[in-house]
Design a protein around this motif. Structure first.
Motif: not given
Length: 274
Positions: A163-167, A191-196, A205-209, A228-238
């Motif tokens: 949580a809080g990590h960005s890339w 990308y920024a991890c809001d919560r895990a 997720l945000t995008t710019q030129f 822009e938006g929100e992505v949910v990644f299932d870490v358990r299922a990958g």
């Protein structure tokens, strides 16, 4: 159509455990696997010139399937994309409606039926994708598209996020027909991890030129390339569990004083266990 990933992550049961042990999030592909995603997308384009407003709307529903054809020793998968179903409803400025529905082709508008029937039930792309969700080779399909739009919406970071990590992801957008003639523009996606927690992670997720043409008219096709938006990644299922993306961009003065062009899109993509 936006297109926007899936897989199975092995060896990680909880996000907290993965982060504590420094294990990166990864897609892990299983040969023979077929993963399905339901996509809903609504697009509205509104243009105002000389006091007159013109608006068009498109509603798209589709079910896409990624089949894992093979996985090499480095964990890079060869994936094949097909559409199991497709429905496209377009509303013209005069109120007329064009419709294509693969479930009811006889009710479809003939001109759309001829154009869109070929996209259903046949391979549209064959990609080689690594464990981070990055396309390393396009064997079939539009290479420029998959450079700007990851097939699974995001690319995972090299290290284990928390949580809080960005890339970031840097890439190039190429405007091919009908949007352009091969013009290229540098872009950046953050990308920024809001919560895990609980085996899933929520990523913003945000995008710019980084570069834009000086001519305002030439910027019009780039408006739709800035989601822009929100992505949910299932870490358990990958795998990508879901994504909710939107774009709302306005360009003023593209046809002189008082003119404007607005592009709006809202789309959802969710994993379907079938």
């Amino acid at each position: 159509m936006h297109g926007y990933g899936l897989a199975i992550l092995v060896g990680v049961s909880l996000v907290a455990t993965a982060s504590a042990q420094g294990t990166p999030w990864r897609f892990h592909w299983q040969p023979g696997q077929v993963l399905s995603y339901a996509v809903e997308s609504v697009t509205t384009v509104t243009e105002t010139v000389g006091g007159s407003k013109i608006e068009t709307t498109s509603k798209v529903s589709l079910l896409k399937r990624w089949q894992v054809l093979a996985v090499d020793g480095a964990g890079v998968a060869t994936l094949q994309l097909t559409l199991a179903s497709l429905r496209n409803e377009q509303t013209r400025p005069d109120g007329g409606v064009l419709l294509f529905d693969s479930a009811h082709p006889e009710k479809s508008t003939p001109e759309l039926r001829e154009q869109m029937a070929r996209y259903v039930g046949r391979p549209l792309a064959v990609l080689r994708v690594d464990g981070r969700g990055k396309v390393v080779e396009v064997k079939q399909g539009d290479a420029a598209r998959y450079e700007s739009e990851p097939p699974f919406v995001l690319e995972l970071p090299l290290s284990a996020p928390a949580a809080g990590h960005s890339w970031e992801r840097t890439y190039r957008v190429t405007l091919g027909p009908p949007l352009g003639t091969g013009e290229k523009y540098d872009a950046l996606q953050r990308y920024a991890c809001d919560r895990a927690e609980g085996g899933t992670a929520v990523v913003r997720l945000t995008t710019q030129f980084k570069t834009l043409p000086r001519n305002l008219t030439e910027r019009l096709p780039l408006l739709q390339k800035q989601p822009e938006g929100e992505v949910v990644f299932d870490v358990r299922a990958g795998r990508l569990q879901s994504a909710r993306l939107w774009t709302d961009r306005v360009l003023e003065g593209h046809q002189g004083p008082g003119s404007s062009y607005r592009f709006q899109n809202s789309s959802t993509e969710r994993y379907v266990d079938r």
